[in-house]
Design an enzyme around this catalytic site. Structure first.
Site, short mmCIF file in Angstrom:
data_model
loop_
_atom_site.label_atom_id
_atom_site.label_comp_id
_atom_site.label_asym_id
_atom_site.label_seq_id
_atom_site.Cartn_x
_atom_site.Cartn_y
_atom_site.Cartn_z
N ASP A 1 -8.26 46.94 -62.76
CA ASP A 1 -8.49 47.10 -61.31
C ASP A 1 -8.29 45.74 -60.63
O ASP A 1 -7.77 44.81 -61.23
CB ASP A 1 -9.90 47.64 -61.05
CG ASP A 1 -10.97 46.80 -61.73
OD1 ASP A 1 -10.65 45.70 -62.22
OD2 ASP A 1 -12.13 47.25 -61.77
N ASP A 2 -8.69 45.63 -59.39
CA ASP A 2 -8.44 44.40 -58.65
C ASP A 2 -9.59 43.41 -58.81
O ASP A 2 -10.09 42.86 -57.84
CB ASP A 2 -8.19 44.72 -57.18
CG ASP A 2 -6.88 45.47 -57.01
OD1 ASP A 2 -5.92 45.12 -57.73
OD2 ASP A 2 -6.82 46.41 -56.21
#
Ligand code: 6R9
Length: 704
Positions: A570-571
């Site tokens: 994910d980020d």
């Protein structure tokens, strides 16, 4: 910070207002492409032969591990109940509710319960019980201050118990009751674990905020948790830097008040004194530790709480700008942190353990405060930093206290490796038995240096993969005599852990393969919720693939069943072992008047593992020059804290977006990492790009 109305993921610009409330479920999960070369190393096997010589180990053989693992999977409730009953329960838990759960959103809300109905107290188990068992005069904490010439104190279990009770009584005097949440914003002094235990003793919930976070970040956490009491410290030296915690706490309290939440009391430990660190004091609100705590009684009856009553929340970064308060409860966390500590470090009663983590992180919770004390361990609590005054500091500590287990992060190992072998070689490390690492994947070069130079090829390297959310170790090479270690592999699951790898379509990958790392069944210290937002927790961890806990990490399983972590999907960045959401940095940047839009990605970094690369577009009238770069870097440090310092600011005319306005981070990541060498045809699917010329411009102006 998440005090103001910050913009969120995919919308780090002032000009776009479209998807301000986009949440974690909107993240485009991607399998990491970096770091894969080390996986070709999976046939490289290292077997330390002598670490167990002359010493009994908890696990005697790989077969014993396999047998216990099978048992733990076949009957988790039975397996963990047996262990749980070796702790003190005021009222035993009914066997029928030892473990009840729903892990499948298709069936209903996520719910996880371990030992529900049982009444216990984790502070009682960690402290009083050790004293009752005759360990009262055993050293719990060898406190090593920041300066070599500074104070060093040994604190026994008896003394910990007395001080915990005094702090607990002080908390009561400030009106803290069962279920209230207390904020701890302190340096790494023994009073920090003591304050955590004091909260637990009276059934209060602690929220420890790392002492390096800014006033903004602290205020956001105080506001979210509605803390009425903050425990802090005048100031502390970390390395050569003065950190004025009380000043930051005061500022945070003001910011929180402006939002409508008032901090009623601050309990202030004096660490430096007025000559080194002046503080403002408000009568009736601020209380000196010495004046309030010292006169209290050393008797404080523990509050007997349900196994499922909350123990603590700990904020961690996610994919949005808003940190989430991960909630852990009492019984399961107690059993799991203690059991993983015992086996991962093969802790024996005469050992001295040394974890370099700060209690501001989960590692400090589970492997400074709770795991070691629940095992009656002696440990070093170190206030300073590994390279101050010299890069031999950790090994000098090992020598001084005759340490058996060191537990630290790959980023520290790399920094010390770069400093040179001479700082290690001059020290006596013959006491060492086990070398632990945590926080990020360890590259084989650092692994080999740790194993060969620090451990003289005698000590297993225990590379522990786990998370704030998991509460304790999940995947690790347990120190079993004869175990094959593979440098860089987190290796095998702990008891009760069922790792699963899913491909992009959500199919389970059997045998060798790679994909999303999921966990199929709850283990005792599974996170229970996100404080105040159970729906958000379900969205983040249980909605993309139903029926599993989603770790947010990518992973590969090799032919021997060993697990290799490949990085976040994910980020979220991992900078020096600290989780930082790209959205948090973006949100901080766009608060600056010059910044129109910001997009942040990770880049490879020799020491930190991952560095922060920020693309910034400027508002009209602002010039992209070096002064502005410096100013923006300072600005992020002030908003979040030094751990979020951007390594690169890349002024850009525009960032690539899809037609629906989502920033295409995949492309930004590639340009940041590969610069002008980037293969324009290898950028993947660019058909959704709104304006392809933006990419060309970025490659031309790349900053590395
Ligand atoms: C304990 C802790 C969790 C994230 C996790 C992963 C990374 C931690 C690792 C590792 C590879 C290891 N991570 N340990 N990656 N090998 N041994 O660090 O908790 O701060 O919540 O971070 O750190 O990406 O998802 P936390």
């Amino acid at each position: 910070s998440f005090l103001g109305n910050r913009v969120n993921v995919g919308c780090a610009g002032k000009m776009q207002k479209g998807n301000e409330d986009s949440r974690d479920e909107d993240v485009l999960y991607h399998l990491p492409y970096a770091n894969l070369e080390r996986h070709h190393d999976s046939d490289n096997v290292v077997v330390p032969e002598v670490f167990h010589e002359g010493r009994a180990t908890h696990l005697k053989s790989l077969d014993e591990y396999k047998k216990l693992y099978e048992e733990s999977i076949a009957d988790p409730a039975g397996f963990w109940s047996n262990i749980a009953r070796s702790f003190y329960w005021k009222e035993d838990f009914p066997s029928a509710t030892a473990c009840t759960y729903n892990f499948d959103l298709n069936v209903g809300p996520i719910a996880i319960n371990w030992f529900k109905g049982g009444k216990t107290n984790i502070c009682y188990n960690a402290v009083d019980r050790q004293v009752e068992n005759g360990l009262g005069s055993k050293v719990a904490f060898h406190y090593e201050g920041n300066d070599l010439e500074d104070e060093h104190r040994d604190i026994t279990y008896e003394e910990v118990k007395d001080e915990v009770c005094r702090v607990a009584n002080s908390l009561k005097e400030m009106g803290v009751k069962k279920g209230d949440c207390v904020c701890l914003y302190m340096p790494m002094v023994p009073e920090l674990p003591i304050a955590m235990l004091a909260c637990a003793r009276i059934g209060a919930v602690h929220s420890v905020v790392f002492g390096g976070f800014s006033a903004e970040a602290l205020a956001g956490r105080i506001f979210d948790a509605k803390n009425n009491v903050v425990i802090t410290c005048d100031g502390v030296m970390r390395g050569k830097k003065l950190i004025e915690l009380k000043k930051v706490a005061d500022e945070a309290a003001k910011l929180s008040q402006a939002r409508g939440h008032n901090v009623g009391h601050k309990l202030v430990l004096q660490r430096l004194g007025p000559e080194k660190c002046k503080v403002d004091f408000v009568e009736g609100v601020d209380h000196w530790w010495n004046e309030m705590v010292k006169p209290q009684s050393t008797v404080c009856e523990p509050e007997w709480v349900d196994a499922e009553d909350p123990l603590f929340i700990l904020y961690t970064s996610g994919s949005t700008g808003q940190p989430k308060g991960i909630l852990h409860t009492t019984g399961g966390y107690m059993v799991y942190s203690a059991t993983t500590f015992k086996y991962a470090f093969d802790y024996q009663p005469e050992d001295v353990f040394f974890c370099t983590a700060d209690c501001g992180w989960i590692t400090g919770h589970s492997y400074v405060t709770y795991g070691p004390l629940l095992n009656g361990a002696s440990q070093v609590v170190f206030e300073g930093v590994p390279n101050c005054p010299r890069p031999d500091r950790l090994w000098r500590i090992v020598e001084k206290y005759r340490v058996q287990q060191v537990y630290t992060a790959p980023t520290a190992i790399r920094a010390l490796m770069v400093a040179g072998d001479k700082y290690v070689k001059g020290t006596d490390r013959s006491s060492l038995k086990i070398l632990g690492t945590v926080g990020e994947p360890i590259n084989p070069e650092a692994w080999n240096w740790y194993f060969k130079v620090v451990g003289d090829e005698r000590c297993p390297v225990v590379d522990t993969w786990w998370q704030t959310e998991t509460g304790g170790h999940m995947i690790l090479p347990l120190p079993i005599p004869g175990l094959h270690m593979k440098p860089g592999a987190a290796s095998l699951p702990f008891f009760g852990v069922v790792p699963v790898i899913l491909d992009e379509d959500g199919n389970e990958v059997d045998g060798e393969g790679q994909g999303f790392l999921m966990v199929k069944k709850p283990w005792p210290s599974t996170l229970r919720s996100i404080s105040g937002d159970h729906e958000r927790m379900q969205d983040i961890y249980f909605s993309r693939f139903k029926g599993y806990y989603m770790s947010g990490d990518g992973c590969r399983r090799d032919k021997d069943g060993y697990y290799w972590l490949t990085g976040r999907v994910d980020d979220v960045l991992n900078v020096s072992g600290h989780r930082i959401g790209t959205a948090e940095v973006e949100s901080a940047l766009v608060l600056h008047p010059a910044v129109g839009e910001a997009a942040v990605v990770g880049i490879g970094h020799d020491i930190k593992g991952e560095g922060i690369y920020a693309y910034v577009t400027l508002m009209n009238k602002f010039q992209p020059d070096d002064d502005l770069k410096k100013e923006l870097i300072q600005y992020v440090r002030k908003e979040i804290g030094p751990i979020a310092t951007p390594d690169v600011i890349h002024f850009a005319a525009a960032v690539p977006k899809t037609r629906s306005g989502k920033i295409m981070r995949r492309i930004l990541r590639k340009i940041a990492n590969e610069g002008s060498k980037v293969d324009k045809d290898g950028l993947g699917d660019v058909s959704t790009l709104a304006d392809p010329s933006v990419v060309e411009a970025l490659i031309e102006t790349h900053a590395n």
